[in-house]
Design a protein around this motif. Structure first.
Motif, PDB file in Angstrom:
ATOM      1  N   SER A 330      -9.783   6.958   6.269  1.00  0.00           N
ATOM      2  CA  SER A 330      -9.595   7.504   7.511  1.00  0.00           C
ATOM      3  C   SER A 330      -8.051   7.774   7.956  1.00  0.00           C
ATOM      4  CB  SER A 330     -10.730   7.035   7.951  1.00  0.00           C
ATOM      5  OG  SER A 330     -11.712   7.315   7.795  1.00  0.00           O
ATOM      6  N   MET A 333      -6.224  10.258   6.461  1.00  0.00           N
ATOM      7  CA  MET A 333      -6.141  11.064   7.145  1.00  0.00           C
ATOM      8  C   MET A 333      -5.706  11.425   8.971  1.00  0.00           C
ATOM      9  SD  MET A 333      -8.225  13.740   5.883  1.00  0.00           S
ATOM     10  CE  MET A 333      -7.862  14.723   7.443  1.00  0.00           C
ATOM     11  N   ASN A 334      -5.217  10.352   9.231  1.00  0.00           N
ATOM     12  CA  ASN A 334      -4.407   9.936  10.605  1.00  0.00           C
ATOM     13  C   ASN A 334      -2.825   9.612  10.165  1.00  0.00           C
ATOM     14  OD1 ASN A 334      -4.366   8.779  13.417  1.00  0.00           O
ATOM     15  ND2 ASN A 334      -3.046   7.052  12.539  1.00  0.00           N
ATOM     16  N   LYS A 360      -5.010  14.753  -0.020  1.00  0.00           N
ATOM     17  CA  LYS A 360      -6.030  14.710  -0.184  1.00  0.00           C
ATOM     18  C   LYS A 360      -7.243  14.449  -1.164  1.00  0.00           C
ATOM     19  CE  LYS A 360      -4.329  19.534   1.710  1.00  0.00           C
ATOM     20  NZ  LYS A 360      -4.976  21.343   0.973  1.00  0.00           N
ATOM     21  N   VAL A 363      -8.381  10.997  -0.648  1.00  0.00           N
ATOM     22  CA  VAL A 363      -9.477  10.542   0.510  1.00  0.00           C
ATOM     23  C   VAL A 363     -10.310  10.915   0.444  1.00  0.00           C
ATOM     24  CG1 VAL A 363     -10.009  11.966   2.676  1.00  0.00           C
ATOM     25  CG2 VAL A 363      -8.159  11.421   2.325  1.00  0.00           C
ATOM     26  N   GLN A 401     -15.520  17.961   2.932  1.00  0.00           N
ATOM     27  CA  GLN A 401     -13.866  17.710   2.446  1.00  0.00           C
ATOM     28  C   GLN A 401     -13.559  18.876   1.641  1.00  0.00           C
ATOM     29  OE1 GLN A 401     -15.322  14.259  -0.092  1.00  0.00           O
ATOM     30  NE2 GLN A 401     -14.893  13.668   1.144  1.00  0.00           N
ATOM     31  N   LEU A 405     -10.453  20.036   4.182  1.00  0.00           N
ATOM     32  CA  LEU A 405      -9.585  19.528   3.170  1.00  0.00           C
ATOM     33  C   LEU A 405      -8.783  19.862   2.070  1.00  0.00           C
ATOM     34  CD1 LEU A 405      -8.529  16.860   3.944  1.00  0.00           C
ATOM     35  CD2 LEU A 405     -10.116  15.206   2.482  1.00  0.00           C
ATOM     36  N   PRO A 410      -4.725  20.278   5.924  1.00  0.00           N
ATOM     37  CA  PRO A 410      -5.373  19.010   6.907  1.00  0.00           C
ATOM     38  C   PRO A 410      -5.045  18.575   7.865  1.00  0.00           C
ATOM     39  CG  PRO A 410      -3.688  18.078   4.526  1.00  0.00           C
ATOM     40  CD  PRO A 410      -4.167  19.675   4.994  1.00  0.00           C
ATOM     41  N   ASP A 414      -8.009  18.554  10.884  1.00  0.00           N
ATOM     42  CA  ASP A 414      -8.139  16.492  10.762  1.00  0.00           C
ATOM     43  C   ASP A 414      -9.407  16.400  11.713  1.00  0.00           C
ATOM     44  OD1 ASP A 414      -6.350  17.363  13.027  1.00  0.00           O
ATOM     45  OD2 ASP A 414      -5.528  15.729  13.103  1.00  0.00           O
ATOM     46  N   TYR A 417     -12.775  17.289  10.745  1.00  0.00           N
ATOM     47  CA  TYR A 417     -12.571  16.996   9.217  1.00  0.00           C
ATOM     48  C   TYR A 417     -13.659  15.847  10.103  1.00  0.00           C
ATOM     49  CZ  TYR A 417     -12.969  14.140   5.021  1.00  0.00           C
ATOM     50  OH  TYR A 417     -13.199  13.551   4.867  1.00  0.00           O
ATOM     51  N   VAL A 418     -12.752  14.634  10.353  1.00  0.00           N
ATOM     52  CA  VAL A 418     -13.651  13.505  10.798  1.00  0.00           C
ATOM     53  C   VAL A 418     -14.638  13.631  11.818  1.00  0.00           C
ATOM     54  CG1 VAL A 418     -12.941  10.982  12.372  1.00  0.00           C
ATOM     55  CG2 VAL A 418     -11.022  12.653  10.596  1.00  0.00           C
TER      56      VAL A 418
END
Length: 440
Positions: A330, A333-334, A360, A363, A401, A405, A410, A414, A417-418
């Motif tokens: 996570s 991703m940020n 990627k 993650v 994913q 992703l 991404p 993003d 996905y989250v």
């Protein structure tokens, strides 16, 4: 200055000067939408209008606002200088392609996005409490609150006010349930607003130069909140959080003040994550691990410590640590959206160190392997049903994913996905906690 540049200056500046002098309360500014910077015309140094247009084309526009400070010089040879937006001009930030982004993101209302601390917020609000709340990013409190509930469930000692699966109602049990509810809300208040709010505030302060590049609309780089106000906010959040932690330890009759120790350690990690000289975020792995522990392990242990009526077992410490590895994914991703600023200021985030493609897969591995490990553990302690459920929750995560992703950018996906994977991971953590609590 080349003849071509002089010609453009001579052609543009008289018109701009005439317009500005006719509106003495205003000042003309050029806005670079893609960078969020204002171009002031009141100094003699820097690029000419030709150079400004070359680097901002095709999104260069002229705008005026009563709050703007700059005014044109009457000399035709004066040139235009690019600089970051001041606090007075922050209310006129224009976000390029904001409508397209908001269609894909939750909470389309920009004022709501401001209060929650999301991207593309409103910048028109000047009420100080809203700005303070934006710095604390309330949207980040939600997962911590859920993890506190997971810790409470893992204790096996949380009592409900009302048992929906029972026809009997006992006043004494309802009173105990009400007390446990109050304890849980206090633990959520500690983990969310006080601890996470402190971490977000101090991180925004030390990241103000990077945010001026990545997120110039944030309250600190835009100048809408002062240094003194930030310090006062940090003092309040630290003092209030430690007081609340001590109160929870006394309420739970702890011989060892476990909640106070966890809270103090959390504040310390939040500080060294953002502040020099350690600044853990400069190292991609240490920074991501610090975030993961603060987001999963600490709130889990907080909820567990409030309700546990016996000494904690080794599994009580290890299970949230394993799940903390999912938090690394996570955190990565940020980091995707901050690559430009991180690169400029020498922060070695994982996308910067290994590139987008490798990041990627990191993650994917950091989020999937811990869940497989926990499912395996639950199977071997005699809970196969929970194990199978966890593995089934992993299937849609792998699909997202792959489609959002691995095969896509991404930066574009993003939020999506989250939005799809975080609830599944949280549900897996909650089911694991319930399983462990019932297995006690």
């Amino acid at each position: 200055m080349t003849p071509k540049q002089k010609l453009i200056n001579a052609a543009l500046l008289p018109c701009l000067i005439k317009w500005t002098l006719s509106r003495p309360e205003c000042a003309a500014y050029c806005f670079n939408y893609s960078r969020g910077t204002a171009v002031s015309c009141n100094t003699r140094n820097g690029p000419s209008p030709f150079e400004v247009m070359k680097y901002t084309r095709p999104k260069l526009v002229m705008n005026a606002h009563p709050l703007f400070e700059g005014k044109f010089s009457k000399k035709l040879g004066d040139e235009i200088t690019a600089r970051p937006m001041s606090s007075s001009s922050s209310s006129a930030i224009v976000k390029h392609d904001s409508k397209k982004k908001l269609r894909k993101e939750p909470f389309r209302d920009t004022k709501t996005r401001q209060i929650l601390g999301l991207k593309n917020p409103s910048v028109d609000e000047i009420e100080k409490w809203k700005i303070r709340l934006q710095v604390m990013k309330p949207v980040s409190w939600i997962p911590l609150s859920l993890i506190v509930m997971c810790g409470a469930a893992a204790s096996g000692n949380y009592h409900w006010i009302w048992q929906p699966w029972s026809n009997d109602f006992h006043v004494q049990e309802a009173i105990i349930g009400l007390e446990d509810t109050m304890k849980g809300l206090a633990a959520i208040l500690l983990s969310g607003p006080f601890s996470e709010g402190f971490a977000q505030t101090i991180n925004d302060w030390y990241d103000r130069d990077i945010d001026a590049i990545n997120e110039p609309y944030r309250p600190i780089p835009s100048g809408r909140i002062s240094h003194k106000e930030i310090i006062d906010q940090l003092r309040f959040l630290f003092t209030g959080g430690m007081t609340l932690a001590l109160g929870l330890d006394l309420w739970a009759n702890h011989d060892f003040y476990m909640i106070t120790a966890i809270a103090l350690l959390g504040y310390f990690i939040s500080f060294i994550y953002s502040a020099p000289p350690l600044k853990l975020k400069q190292n991609g792995w240490l920074g991501a691990l610090a975030i993961a522990i603060c987001y999963i392990s600490f709130p889990w242990w907080c909820g567990l410590g409030v309700f546990a009526n016996e000494e904690l077992r080794l599994s009580d410490w290890l299970l949230p640590m394993v799940y903390s590895i999912t938090g690394i994914g996570s955190a990565i991703m940020n980091d995707f959206k901050s690559v430009e600023g991180d690169t400029k200021f020498g922060l070695k985030s994982i996308p910067v160190m290994y590139g987008f493609n490798a990041a990627k897969y990191i993650v994917m591995l950091t989020q999937d392997l811990p869940q497989i490990a926990v499912a395996t553990y639950l199977y071997f302690i005699g809970e196969p049903i929970y194990s199978y459920i966890l593995l089934s929750l992993l299937v849609p995560q792998v699909y997202f994913q792959k489609t959002l992703l691995i095969d896509e950018d991404p930066l574009k996906n993003d939020i999506t996905y989250v939005t799809f994977t975080a609830p599944l991971i949280t549900l897996a953590i909650l089911l694991s906690a319930v399983c462990v609590g019932n297995h006690v």
